[in-house]
Design a protein around this motif. Structure first.
Motif, short mmCIF file in Angstrom:
data_model
loop_
_atom_site.label_atom_id
_atom_site.label_comp_id
_atom_site.label_asym_id
_atom_site.label_seq_id
_atom_site.Cartn_x
_atom_site.Cartn_y
_atom_site.Cartn_z
N PHE A 41 0.82 -1.20 0.00
CA PHE A 41 0.00 0.00 0.00
C PHE A 41 0.86 1.25 0.00
CE2 PHE A 41 0.68 -1.14 4.40
CZ PHE A 41 0.93 0.05 5.04
N VAL A 42 0.19 2.36 -0.29
CA VAL A 42 0.84 3.67 -0.34
C VAL A 42 0.09 4.58 0.62
CG1 VAL A 42 1.36 5.63 -1.83
CG2 VAL A 42 1.51 3.32 -2.74
N ALA A 43 0.84 5.40 1.38
CA ALA A 43 0.24 6.41 2.26
C ALA A 43 0.41 7.77 1.58
CB ALA A 43 0.94 6.41 3.61
N PHE A 44 -0.70 8.50 1.43
CA PHE A 44 -0.69 9.82 0.80
C PHE A 44 -0.85 10.91 1.85
CE2 PHE A 44 -2.23 7.06 -2.62
CZ PHE A 44 -1.43 7.47 -3.67
N ASP A 45 -0.58 12.15 1.45
CA ASP A 45 -0.73 13.28 2.37
C ASP A 45 -2.16 13.77 2.45
OD1 ASP A 45 -0.86 14.47 -0.18
OD2 ASP A 45 0.07 16.31 0.52
N ARG A 46 -3.05 13.17 1.71
CA ARG A 46 -4.47 13.53 1.76
C ARG A 46 -5.30 12.30 1.44
NH1 ARG A 46 -3.65 18.17 -2.15
NH2 ARG A 46 -1.58 17.87 -1.40
N ASP A 47 -6.57 12.35 1.78
CA ASP A 47 -7.48 11.22 1.55
C ASP A 47 -8.00 11.29 0.11
OD1 ASP A 47 -9.36 9.23 1.53
OD2 ASP A 47 -10.57 10.06 3.14
N ILE A 48 -7.32 10.60 -0.80
CA ILE A 48 -7.71 10.69 -2.21
C ILE A 48 -9.02 9.97 -2.51
CG2 ILE A 48 -5.36 11.05 -3.03
CD1 ILE A 48 -5.38 8.12 -3.98
N LEU A 49 -9.55 9.22 -1.55
CA LEU A 49 -10.87 8.61 -1.74
C LEU A 49 -11.99 9.59 -1.48
CD1 LEU A 49 -10.39 5.07 -0.16
CD2 LEU A 49 -10.34 5.72 -2.56
N ASP A 50 -11.70 10.69 -0.81
CA ASP A 50 -12.71 11.71 -0.51
C ASP A 50 -12.86 12.64 -1.72
OD1 ASP A 50 -14.35 13.72 0.40
OD2 ASP A 50 -13.15 14.16 2.19
N GLU A 51 -13.87 12.38 -2.52
CA GLU A 51 -14.07 13.12 -3.77
C GLU A 51 -14.48 14.57 -3.54
OE1 GLU A 51 -16.45 10.81 -6.50
OE2 GLU A 51 -15.33 9.01 -6.02
N GLN A 52 -14.92 14.91 -2.32
CA GLN A 52 -15.30 16.29 -2.00
C GLN A 52 -14.07 17.14 -1.70
OE1 GLN A 52 -18.45 17.41 -2.34
NE2 GLN A 52 -18.89 15.35 -3.04
N SER A 53 -13.15 16.62 -0.87
CA SER A 53 -11.99 17.42 -0.49
C SER A 53 -10.84 17.33 -1.50
CB SER A 53 -11.48 17.02 0.90
OG SER A 53 -10.97 15.71 0.88
N VAL A 54 -10.82 16.29 -2.31
CA VAL A 54 -9.78 16.14 -3.34
C VAL A 54 -10.47 15.88 -4.68
CG1 VAL A 54 -7.69 14.90 -4.03
CG2 VAL A 54 -8.25 15.11 -1.60
N PRO A 55 -10.77 16.95 -5.43
CA PRO A 55 -11.41 16.76 -6.73
C PRO A 55 -10.48 16.04 -7.71
CG PRO A 55 -11.01 19.10 -6.29
CD PRO A 55 -10.57 18.34 -5.10
N ASP A 56 -11.05 15.45 -8.75
CA ASP A 56 -10.27 14.69 -9.73
C ASP A 56 -9.07 15.47 -10.24
OD1 ASP A 56 -12.11 12.65 -9.50
OD2 ASP A 56 -13.19 13.15 -11.32
N ARG A 57 -9.25 16.75 -10.49
CA ARG A 57 -8.18 17.57 -11.07
C ARG A 57 -7.00 17.75 -10.12
NH1 ARG A 57 -12.12 20.98 -9.46
NH2 ARG A 57 -11.48 22.61 -8.01
N ASP A 58 -7.17 17.45 -8.82
CA ASP A 58 -6.11 17.67 -7.83
C ASP A 58 -5.43 16.40 -7.34
OD1 ASP A 58 -6.66 20.36 -8.00
OD2 ASP A 58 -7.89 20.41 -6.19
N ILE A 59 -5.88 15.24 -7.79
CA ILE A 59 -5.29 13.99 -7.31
C ILE A 59 -3.79 13.95 -7.61
CG2 ILE A 59 -5.21 11.48 -7.62
CD1 ILE A 59 -8.20 11.52 -8.02
N TRP A 60 -3.38 14.40 -8.76
CA TRP A 60 -1.97 14.32 -9.15
C TRP A 60 -1.07 15.12 -8.23
CZ3 TRP A 60 1.17 18.35 -10.71
CH2 TRP A 60 0.54 19.58 -10.95
N GLN A 61 -1.64 16.05 -7.47
CA GLN A 61 -0.83 16.87 -6.56
C GLN A 61 -0.63 16.19 -5.20
OE1 GLN A 61 -3.05 20.53 -6.59
NE2 GLN A 61 -1.82 21.34 -8.27
N SER A 62 -1.22 15.03 -5.00
CA SER A 62 -1.05 14.30 -3.74
C SER A 62 0.41 13.86 -3.61
CB SER A 62 -1.96 13.08 -3.69
OG SER A 62 -3.30 13.47 -3.78
N ALA A 63 0.94 13.98 -2.42
CA ALA A 63 2.31 13.54 -2.16
C ALA A 63 2.28 12.15 -1.55
CB ALA A 63 3.01 14.51 -1.22
#
Length: 137
Positions: A41-63
């Protein structure tokens, strides 16, 4: 593909984890993060499953903070390592923050000192313009 045929991020994750383990008859040892299971698994700096706080256009900016293979760390971001060894505790490293907020603050601080991020699309557009022929290769 039509919009009504898309799956949610949670459905996609389940398809690649628990459902894939079930299809391979390995659900007793794969497909979830639990004691006795082999976990990649991978740990990200944000919850990429939360489509409200991380819109599709911002997923690539996850660290990526850490990558684990077979439950063992394969790679860890410096901010994640400091979190694990107590490096930021007691020294105000996260500005008085704790947990995920401190990790985010650490990652954002490192991003501020790094060159700007560029999406794959932006990179291809830049390379196409540099070549002058519309082809980035």
């Amino acid at each position: 593909w039509l919009a009504q045929q898309c799956v949610s991020r949670a459905q996609a994750l389940r398809g690649y984890t628990a459902d894939a383990a079930f299809a391979a008859f390995k659900e007793a040892s794969l497909g979830q993060i639990a004691d006795g299971f082999l976990a990649d698994f991978v740990a990200f700096d944000r919850d990429i499953l939360d489509e409200q706080s991380v819109p599709d256009r911002d997923i690539w900016q996850s660290a990526v903070l850490a990558t684990y293979s077979g439950g063992e760390p394969a790679w860890q971001h410096a901010c994640w390592r400091r979190r694990g060894d107590g490096g930021d505790r007691g020294r105000g490293g996260g500005g008085g923050q704790s947990g995920l907020a401190a990790l985010r603050a650490c990652v954002e601080g490192e991003r501020a000192r790094s060159p700007p991020l560029e999406s794959t699309l932006e990179r291809l557009q830049r390379l196409s313009a540099a070549h002058g022929d519309g082809c980035p290769f």
